[in-house]
Design a protein around this motif. Structure first.
Motif: not given
Length: 132
Positions: A85-89
């Motif tokens: 769900k969270e932004e992946m870096t």
């Protein structure tokens, strides 16, 4: 839950529980509530509740994910971006990853931000796999 479940949230009284699936309830703060066997964890693939001490764990880019079964782990490994769900870096440069730039390593898809990071990752994948 106290009160009744309506559209996934309890209503009535001072209820601060969120009802999932078959009305097993989870405290909005992540603590177990209602059924004492509920750990507060939810499988990122099936969205099923995972009982205390149960589930299958997988480390992916420095974060531990818990799944309800090996089948969900396999689905996650094929396309993790669909379940995170969270932004992946990017573990190489720290930029936001793109779905189109990836490499398969040990049957798991790893996303990167650009093709230059792809070649760096392929040279030494272990250096980047669990980098936080």
């Amino acid at each position: 839950c106290t009160g009744t479940c309506a559209e996934g949230k309890c209503s009535g009284g001072e209820c601060k529980m969120e009802c999932k699936g078959n009305h097993s309830c989870k405290d909005m703060s992540g603590n177990a509530g209602g059924d004492s066997t509920v750990s507060g964890l939810t499988c990122p693939v099936s969205n099923e509740s995972i009982g205390e001490g149960q589930g299958v764990k997988l480390d992916y880019y420095g974060k531990t994910y818990t799944f309800c079964c090996e089948g969900c782990v396999a689905k996650f490994k094929k396309e993790p971006i669909n379940y995170i769900k969270e932004e992946m870096t990017c573990p190489v440069m720290g930029e936001t990853v793109t779905k189109d730039v990836f490499v398969m390593h040990n049957d798991t898809k790893y996303y990167l931000c650009c093709k230059s990071c792809l070649s760096k990752f392929e040279k030494d994948p272990e250096k980047y796999i669990n980098k936080k």
